[in-house]
Design a protein around this motif. Structure first.
Motif, PDB file in Angstrom:
ATOM      1  N   PHE A 125      49.065  41.609  50.854  1.00  0.00           N
ATOM      2  CA  PHE A 125      48.953  43.058  50.697  1.00  0.00           C
ATOM      3  C   PHE A 125      50.253  43.684  50.196  1.00  0.00           C
ATOM      4  O   PHE A 125      50.257  44.833  49.720  1.00  0.00           O
ATOM      5  CB  PHE A 125      48.536  43.722  52.017  1.00  0.00           C
ATOM      6  CG  PHE A 125      49.615  43.797  53.056  1.00  0.00           C
ATOM      7  CD1 PHE A 125      50.475  44.882  53.105  1.00  0.00           C
ATOM      8  CD2 PHE A 125      49.783  42.775  53.980  1.00  0.00           C
ATOM      9  CE1 PHE A 125      51.483  44.954  54.066  1.00  0.00           C
ATOM     10  CE2 PHE A 125      50.781  42.833  54.946  1.00  0.00           C
ATOM     11  CZ  PHE A 125      51.632  43.920  54.987  1.00  0.00           C
ATOM     12  N   GLN A 126      51.356  42.952  50.278  1.00  0.00           N
ATOM     13  CA  GLN A 126      52.639  43.473  49.814  1.00  0.00           C
ATOM     14  C   GLN A 126      52.876  43.242  48.319  1.00  0.00           C
ATOM     15  O   GLN A 126      53.886  43.662  47.779  1.00  0.00           O
ATOM     16  CB  GLN A 126      53.774  42.841  50.630  1.00  0.00           C
ATOM     17  CG  GLN A 126      53.743  43.215  52.107  1.00  0.00           C
ATOM     18  CD  GLN A 126      54.797  42.488  52.927  1.00  0.00           C
ATOM     19  OE1 GLN A 126      54.812  41.257  52.987  1.00  0.00           O
ATOM     20  NE2 GLN A 126      55.672  43.258  53.553  1.00  0.00           N
ATOM     21  N   LEU A 127      51.931  42.572  47.659  1.00  0.00           N
ATOM     22  CA  LEU A 127      52.053  42.290  46.232  1.00  0.00           C
ATOM     23  C   LEU A 127      51.063  43.137  45.443  1.00  0.00           C
ATOM     24  O   LEU A 127      50.033  43.567  45.962  1.00  0.00           O
ATOM     25  CB  LEU A 127      51.780  40.806  45.947  1.00  0.00           C
ATOM     26  CG  LEU A 127      52.583  39.769  46.728  1.00  0.00           C
ATOM     27  CD1 LEU A 127      52.248  38.376  46.227  1.00  0.00           C
ATOM     28  CD2 LEU A 127      54.078  40.027  46.610  1.00  0.00           C
ATOM     29  N   SER A 128      51.369  43.360  44.174  1.00  0.00           N
ATOM     30  CA  SER A 128      50.430  44.041  43.282  1.00  0.00           C
ATOM     31  C   SER A 128      49.311  43.075  42.889  1.00  0.00           C
ATOM     32  O   SER A 128      49.384  41.869  43.139  1.00  0.00           O
ATOM     33  CB  SER A 128      51.159  44.522  42.031  1.00  0.00           C
ATOM     34  OG  SER A 128      51.556  43.401  41.243  1.00  0.00           O
ATOM     35  N   GLY A 129      48.285  43.605  42.216  1.00  0.00           N
ATOM     36  CA  GLY A 129      47.176  42.752  41.782  1.00  0.00           C
ATOM     37  C   GLY A 129      47.634  41.640  40.852  1.00  0.00           C
ATOM     38  O   GLY A 129      47.220  40.485  40.991  1.00  0.00           O
ATOM     39  N   GLY A 130      48.498  41.976  39.895  1.00  0.00           N
ATOM     40  CA  GLY A 130      49.001  40.961  38.978  1.00  0.00           C
ATOM     41  C   GLY A 130      49.859  39.924  39.675  1.00  0.00           C
ATOM     42  O   GLY A 130      49.807  38.728  39.348  1.00  0.00           O
ATOM     43  N   GLN A 131      50.664  40.361  40.640  1.00  0.00           N
ATOM     44  CA  GLN A 131      51.489  39.414  41.396  1.00  0.00           C
ATOM     45  C   GLN A 131      50.628  38.488  42.245  1.00  0.00           C
ATOM     46  O   GLN A 131      50.914  37.284  42.352  1.00  0.00           O
ATOM     47  CB  GLN A 131      52.474  40.178  42.269  1.00  0.00           C
ATOM     48  CG  GLN A 131      53.591  40.850  41.498  1.00  0.00           C
ATOM     49  CD  GLN A 131      54.480  41.712  42.374  1.00  0.00           C
ATOM     50  OE1 GLN A 131      54.042  42.249  43.396  1.00  0.00           O
ATOM     51  NE2 GLN A 131      55.739  41.852  41.989  1.00  0.00           N
ATOM     52  N   LEU A 167      57.093  35.284  39.035  1.00  0.00           N
ATOM     53  CA  LEU A 167      57.177  36.276  40.104  1.00  0.00           C
ATOM     54  C   LEU A 167      58.639  36.624  40.376  1.00  0.00           C
ATOM     55  O   LEU A 167      59.491  35.738  40.407  1.00  0.00           O
ATOM     56  CB  LEU A 167      56.519  35.743  41.382  1.00  0.00           C
ATOM     57  CG  LEU A 167      54.987  35.785  41.400  1.00  0.00           C
ATOM     58  CD1 LEU A 167      54.432  34.932  42.534  1.00  0.00           C
ATOM     59  CD2 LEU A 167      54.477  37.216  41.512  1.00  0.00           C
ATOM     60  N   PRO A 168      58.935  37.903  40.602  1.00  0.00           N
ATOM     61  CA  PRO A 168      60.328  38.303  40.811  1.00  0.00           C
ATOM     62  C   PRO A 168      60.811  37.942  42.213  1.00  0.00           C
ATOM     63  O   PRO A 168      60.013  37.878  43.157  1.00  0.00           O
ATOM     64  CB  PRO A 168      60.271  39.822  40.628  1.00  0.00           C
ATOM     65  CG  PRO A 168      58.886  40.196  41.071  1.00  0.00           C
ATOM     66  CD  PRO A 168      58.016  39.051  40.640  1.00  0.00           C
ATOM     67  N   ASP A 169      62.107  37.712  42.355  1.00  0.00           N
ATOM     68  CA  ASP A 169      62.735  37.506  43.666  1.00  0.00           C
ATOM     69  C   ASP A 169      61.969  36.481  44.505  1.00  0.00           C
ATOM     70  O   ASP A 169      61.366  36.815  45.537  1.00  0.00           O
ATOM     71  CB  ASP A 169      62.814  38.837  44.420  1.00  0.00           C
ATOM     72  CG  ASP A 169      63.829  38.793  45.556  1.00  0.00           C
ATOM     73  OD1 ASP A 169      64.289  37.676  45.902  1.00  0.00           O
ATOM     74  OD2 ASP A 169      64.125  39.855  46.127  1.00  0.00           O
ATOM     75  N   GLN A 207      38.585  34.931  40.496  1.00  0.00           N
ATOM     76  CA  GLN A 207      38.587  36.268  39.903  1.00  0.00           C
ATOM     77  C   GLN A 207      39.329  37.276  40.763  1.00  0.00           C
ATOM     78  O   GLN A 207      40.107  38.072  40.260  1.00  0.00           O
ATOM     79  CB  GLN A 207      37.150  36.729  39.680  1.00  0.00           C
ATOM     80  CG  GLN A 207      37.052  38.148  39.111  1.00  0.00           C
ATOM     81  CD  GLN A 207      35.634  38.547  38.784  1.00  0.00           C
ATOM     82  OE1 GLN A 207      34.719  37.735  38.855  1.00  0.00           O
ATOM     83  NE2 GLN A 207      35.432  39.793  38.417  1.00  0.00           N
ATOM     84  N   GLU A 208      39.075  37.271  42.065  1.00  0.00           N
ATOM     85  CA  GLU A 208      39.626  38.291  42.945  1.00  0.00           C
ATOM     86  C   GLU A 208      40.666  37.666  43.868  1.00  0.00           C
ATOM     87  O   GLU A 208      40.325  37.024  44.863  1.00  0.00           O
ATOM     88  CB  GLU A 208      38.509  38.945  43.764  1.00  0.00           C
ATOM     89  CG  GLU A 208      38.977  40.000  44.754  1.00  0.00           C
ATOM     90  CD  GLU A 208      40.010  40.958  44.202  1.00  0.00           C
ATOM     91  OE1 GLU A 208      41.169  40.910  44.664  1.00  0.00           O
ATOM     92  OE2 GLU A 208      39.671  41.727  43.290  1.00  0.00           O
ATOM     93  N   PRO A 209      41.952  37.802  43.555  1.00  0.00           N
ATOM     94  CA  PRO A 209      42.983  37.109  44.338  1.00  0.00           C
ATOM     95  C   PRO A 209      43.072  37.586  45.776  1.00  0.00           C
ATOM     96  O   PRO A 209      43.421  36.811  46.660  1.00  0.00           O
ATOM     97  CB  PRO A 209      44.274  37.405  43.567  1.00  0.00           C
ATOM     98  CG  PRO A 209      43.984  38.625  42.772  1.00  0.00           C
ATOM     99  CD  PRO A 209      42.528  38.558  42.440  1.00  0.00           C
ATOM    100  N   MET A 210      42.761  38.848  46.044  1.00  0.00           N
ATOM    101  CA  MET A 210      42.856  39.344  47.418  1.00  0.00           C
ATOM    102  C   MET A 210      41.822  38.673  48.309  1.00  0.00           C
ATOM    103  O   MET A 210      42.045  38.467  49.503  1.00  0.00           O
ATOM    104  CB  MET A 210      42.673  40.871  47.450  1.00  0.00           C
ATOM    105  CG  MET A 210      43.151  41.510  48.754  1.00  0.00           C
ATOM    106  SD  MET A 210      44.910  41.239  49.048  1.00  0.00           S
ATOM    107  CE  MET A 210      45.145  42.158  50.572  1.00  0.00           C
ATOM    108  N   THR A 211      40.669  38.304  47.720  1.00  0.00           N
ATOM    109  CA  THR A 211      39.647  37.573  48.465  1.00  0.00           C
ATOM    110  C   THR A 211      40.016  36.103  48.593  1.00  0.00           C
ATOM    111  O   THR A 211      39.748  35.468  49.625  1.00  0.00           O
ATOM    112  CB  THR A 211      38.287  37.711  47.758  1.00  0.00           C
ATOM    113  OG1 THR A 211      37.960  39.096  47.650  1.00  0.00           O
ATOM    114  CG2 THR A 211      37.194  37.017  48.543  1.00  0.00           C
TER     115      THR A 211
END
Length: 536
Positions: A153-159, A141-143, A97-101
């Protein structure tokens, strides 16, 4: 369809002292090859616990007490841990559910994808990198050459969620388990992730077990549906059967709790403004370092609007649109670069620190995560009375008012002596509402106050907010990415994109006859309904 996974009579026991003996009790179902099976239910229904049991990721003191889960000729539950480890990520992938975690904040995205190959002894180092780049391209994902070197931390939530999907797909699993993968995402990003999962599922022919509490998502992607409550399956059928002709009262209650597809036409609010925001601007600048250029992001770009006394103004937009920054700038949790925030004739941005401390009593916030906004070491009585006491209210009076507020938000007065961890998410959000009311404010800013809640709990909190707003004649600024919620609660709605206000007006006018292309794209992205097809 042929079952790729068959679960029979599974029960998952909870540790001593829990509110019940079993998290999951004697459930049986099949997951067929090439289908998407949605498992639906509120928090505590056992849906995520079932997925974690399949992956061997149950918490300490929680275990599978009985039952089988046959996959590729073997009972997963009877396998030693070494064999379970081989299945994880290889034959069964999982999206959390939580990609940052779920992502390691200290590792680059490419290293985290190639780690999957390394853990299962697949490919040479150079081949792993090429495979990682191919996966990054596949999930859109772009590039890719830049993404593979980026940190989470350099990506958005969707990325970040797309990166998690890439990791789950790395070894071409037969089963993909997706545990609430779109809950925290805005409506357009959610639509993109759902389309991605459907596309990948069809391309790879995988079986997908999709866990959610959102029936809009179910309508969008499900072939079959299981409804769970208190660890038991209460309904099971095709998506059309469950959505169009639900048999169980609990399923009907969940469907009834979904914000309706109609757009009400509230009476116009003619009271004078309690808040006027004029040409508000805020740019965030990150200083450069070795090999890193200075970067500036315009979060608020000349935003102006007003809120009348007794009015609910919705602020909608995707993540990064600037809507939360506007809310924080109004109360000066973020200092605006320029512009005016006039609260009953007083410019909040021109106040000294001491003047601001007094003025903040009149505008309060309800935050998205009530647990993070409450001190876990302090009882609820302290949380509700601290603000009034700081403003000079006598302690006894503040404590009495705190207990009154708990009853107003429909919690037992005894809750005052308990700690935040002793409450559910919905109860904690009620406490957050009570804390905002404790200061008798003129304006409440609710920042994604229901986005993390189950649909039935969300409906209860929205009903409470609506009732309190009418009863107390409150002005409310409601920040959300859920267009259906905004349609039901708000008198007017403002749409933000890239820091700019692209459209504002009465809710029926904006939703039924949107003027901006961006507004139309937001409405079209709402899953599981054709509610505004004519307007789009």
């Amino acid at each position: 369809m042929e079952p790729v996974l068959s679960i029979r009579d599974m029960a998952i026991s909870l540790p001593p002292g829990a509110d019940r003996d079993f998290a999951v009790q004697d459930i049986s179902f099949d997951l067929n090859a090439g289908e998407i099976l949605c498992v639906v239910g509120e928090s505590g229904s056992g849906k995520s616990m079932t997925a974690n049991a399949l992956m061997g990721l149950l918490p300490d003191q929680v275990e599978v007490a009985r039952g089988t889960a046959h996959f590729e000729g073997r009972d997963i539950m009877a396998l030693p841990e070494s064999e379970r480890r081989k299945l994880r990520g290889d034959r069964i992938g999982m999206i959390f559910q939580e990609p940052m975690t779920a992502l390691n904040p200290l590792m680059r995205i490419g290293d985290q994808i190639t780690e999957v190959f390394e853990a299962h002894n697949r490919h040479s180092p150079s081949e792993r990198r090429e495979k990682a780049l191919a996966l990054i391209r596949e999930v859109g994902l772009p590039d890719p050459d830049k993404i593979i070197r980026a940190y989470p931390f350099q990506l958005s939530g969707g990325q970040r969620q797309r990166a998690i999907i890439a990791m789950a797909l790395a070894l071409d699993p037969a089963i993909l388990i997706a545990d609430e993968p779109t809950t925290a995402l805005d409506v357009t990003t959610q639509a993109q992730i759902l389309d991605l999962i459907k596309t990948i599922q069809q391309r790879h022919g995988m079986a997908v077990m999709f866990i959610t509490h959102d029936f809009g998502v179910v309508a969008e992607i499900a072939d079959r549906v299981i409804v769970m409550r208190y660890g038991e399956i209460v309904e099971h059928g095709t998506a059309s059967e469950v959505l169009e002709n639900p048999q169980h009262a609990y399923t009907r209650a969940l469907l009834k709790a979904i914000p309706t597809d109609s757009v009400p036409t509230p009476d116009p609010v003619t009271a004078p403004p309690v808040l006027e925001v004029r040409n508000l601007r805020k740019t965030f600048v990150t200083s450069g370092g070795f090999f890193r250029p200075t970067r500036s992001v315009t979060a608020i770009d000349g935003v102006s609007f007003s809120i009348a006394r007794g009015e609910v103004l919705g602020i909608v937009g995707e993540s990064g649109s600037g809507k939360s920054t506007v809310g924080r700038a109004i109360v000066r949790l973020v200092e605006a670069d320029s512009g005016e925030v006039i609260l009953d004739g007083q410019d909040m941005n021109a106040l000294s620190a001491s003047e601001l401390r007094s003025a903040r009593r009149r505008v309060q916030m309800i935050f998205q995560d009530p647990y993070a906004s409450l001190n876990p070491r302090k009882k609820i009585l302290h949380a509700l009375s601290e603000g009034p006491i700081v403003q000079g209210v006598a302690k006894d009076r503040a404590h009495a008012r705190a207990r009154e507020l708990l009853e107003i938000v429909e919690l037992d007065a005894g809750a005052a002596e308990r700690y935040p961890h002793e409450f559910s998410g919905g109860q904690r959000q009620r406490i957050g509402i009570a804390r905002a009311l404790a200061m008798d404010p003129d304006l409440i800013i609710a920042d994604e106050a229901v986005s993390a809640l189950d649909v039935s709990i969300q409906a209860q909190v929205l009903n409470l907010l609506r009732d309190l707003q009418k009863r107390l004649n409150l002005s409310l600024m409601f920040i959300t990415h859920d267009m259906r919620v905004a349609a039901q609660l708000c008198d007017r709605v403002a749409v933000m994109q890239h820091g700019k206000l692209v459209e504002i007006g009465p809710v029926a006018e904006v939703f039924l006859s949107p003027k901006a292309d961006y507004t139309r794209s937001l409405l079209a992205a709402v899953p599981g309904t054709d509610w505004l097809e004519g307007a789009a």
